[in-house]
Design a protein around this motif. Structure first.
Motif, short mmCIF file in Angstrom:
data_model
loop_
_atom_site.label_atom_id
_atom_site.label_comp_id
_atom_site.label_asym_id
_atom_site.label_seq_id
_atom_site.Cartn_x
_atom_site.Cartn_y
_atom_site.Cartn_z
N ASN B 91 -9.39 29.53 -77.46
CA ASN B 91 -8.84 28.53 -78.38
C ASN B 91 -9.93 27.71 -79.08
OD1 ASN B 91 -6.02 29.14 -77.91
ND2 ASN B 91 -6.33 28.29 -75.86
N ARG B 114 -5.96 21.35 -82.72
CA ARG B 114 -5.80 22.26 -81.60
C ARG B 114 -4.57 23.18 -81.75
NH1 ARG B 114 -7.94 23.48 -76.20
NH2 ARG B 114 -6.29 24.70 -75.26
N ARG B 117 -5.22 26.02 -84.20
CA ARG B 117 -6.09 27.11 -83.75
C ARG B 117 -5.52 27.86 -82.56
NH1 ARG B 117 -9.51 22.46 -82.58
NH2 ARG B 117 -10.02 22.43 -80.37
N GLU B 118 -4.70 27.21 -81.73
CA GLU B 118 -4.03 27.95 -80.64
C GLU B 118 -3.12 29.03 -81.21
OE1 GLU B 118 -1.77 26.00 -77.59
OE2 GLU B 118 -3.53 24.87 -76.94
N ARG B 119 -2.37 28.67 -82.26
CA ARG B 119 -1.45 29.62 -82.86
C ARG B 119 -2.21 30.80 -83.46
NH1 ARG B 119 1.70 25.81 -85.34
NH2 ARG B 119 0.41 25.95 -87.19
N LYS B 122 -3.86 33.03 -80.71
CA LYS B 122 -2.90 33.89 -80.02
C LYS B 122 -2.55 35.10 -80.89
CE LYS B 122 1.44 33.79 -77.52
NZ LYS B 122 2.55 32.96 -77.02
N ASP B 155 -5.21 31.14 -66.04
CA ASP B 155 -6.08 30.32 -66.90
C ASP B 155 -6.94 29.38 -66.05
OD1 ASP B 155 -4.99 31.55 -69.08
OD2 ASP B 155 -3.74 29.87 -69.71
N GLU B 163 -9.95 26.12 -72.18
CA GLU B 163 -9.90 26.47 -73.60
C GLU B 163 -9.46 27.91 -73.84
OE1 GLU B 163 -10.01 24.14 -75.46
OE2 GLU B 163 -11.31 22.59 -74.63
N HIS B 164 -8.99 28.60 -72.79
CA HIS B 164 -8.58 30.00 -72.94
C HIS B 164 -7.14 30.18 -72.47
CE1 HIS B 164 -12.96 30.29 -72.99
NE2 HIS B 164 -12.85 31.50 -73.51
N SER B 165 -6.42 31.11 -73.11
CA SER B 165 -5.04 31.41 -72.74
C SER B 165 -4.92 32.90 -72.48
CB SER B 165 -4.09 31.02 -73.88
OG SER B 165 -4.25 29.66 -74.22
#
Lengths: 196, 196
Positions: B91, B114, B117-119, B122, B155, B163-165
């Motif tokens: 992320n 945030r 950028r998460e969207r 992914k 995670d 910061e990772h998913s």
């Protein structure tokens, strides 16, 4: 270290394949898309969910409707591409599970909640978008995948049932003049992969 | 309608490739994973974001830690696979944009939020998971992708930076005895593709 896949196929699918920004006038036929689908449909999804749905935008009228929802920078190339594919997740994919995952009859009931199946539809349909882009290249065509658009607008315009979520729009055709930008760099192995 | 990709490559990547549920003891080497990465790194992502990160789980200790977060049905095969890859979205991918998308210096600033950028992480990392699964097959190996796990647990266990998913966990190796279930059906072209 050499791969099992022969080098010409590596080039066709990855090393020489590029995101095209211009296209020739050569048409992309329904037969070509069917051949692509008949290959990439075998790509794996969780519980064989196969949530990807594809709308091929061909008519001038549909092209115009799509263009209105594309971001400024994508509008012109979408209008000029021989064929545009709208790739979406079907949030009602679970209706097909009794026929598509027959050895586990309870599969459908795991997706009774809308939020659960939306999450799963998105994840698996995006894997299938990855397979589809590889499939376009396997057909000797160039793909121009885009994520810059008004998703809600496209969903309303092309999926009146309210059960689909657009993910990526892909221009498809043969690369035209000055089709590529200079290739951008790629992250080094050590930046991406760690071992524990 | 025939594809540009030769039939042997079609079989290797899609038609005969299957999700493996058992594996031989043959090791999967770092060199093999590096060869896979050096091929699939060319797959396209929006603005060359390349958000996919890969943790190769090799040691018995790490394998045990991973197993605790896998769903019951996946635990045994994850313990037995020669190599397990945890595939996650970074992320914070936008930190790399100045070097990875140099012709548009403002790119990084588009991802200040945030949630934005998460969207994007992914979506693009899932395309890259699709490419990676094809890459494992290009190396002559079988992939066993899984989505049944406690994502929050993985995670925390493997990405202490928060910061990772994690997206998908993939068993990798050569198929063992009775590696496949009977192939499930696939949706017909007309169920997936429409033209407007």
């Amino acid at each position: 270290m050499s791969l099992a896949l022969d080098p010409a196929a590596q080039d066709l699918l990855f090393r020489e394949a590029r995101t095209a920004n211009t296209f020739t006038d050569d048409p992309v036929t329904d037969d070509q898309i069917e051949a692509i689908y008949d290959l990439v449909k075998y790509g794996p999804t969780s519980m064989n969910q196969q949530p990807l749905r594809i709308v091929l935008v061909r008519s001038a009228e549909a092209r115009e409707r799509l263009g209105e929802h594309m971001s400024e920078g994508n509008r012109k190339k979408t209008a000029a591409a021989p064929l545009v594919a709208v790739l979406a997740a079907d949030n009602e994919f679970h209706e097909e599970l009794p026929s598509q995952f027959p050895h586990f009859p309870q599969a459908k009931s795991l997706f009774a909640e809308r939020a659960v199946r939306e999450r799963s539809a998105k994840l698996n349909a995006l894997l299938q978008v990855g397979y589809f882009i590889i499939g376009v290249r396997a057909a000797g065509l160039a793909a121009g995948p885009m994520t810059g658009f008004d998703a809600e607008g496209i969903d309303k315009e092309f999926f009146s049932d309210g059960e689909h979520s657009v993910l990526v729009v892909v221009n498809i055709g043969r690369p035209g003049e000055n089709a590529w930008f200079t290739r951008s760099p790629r992250l080094a192995y050590a930046q991406v992969v760690t071992t524990v």
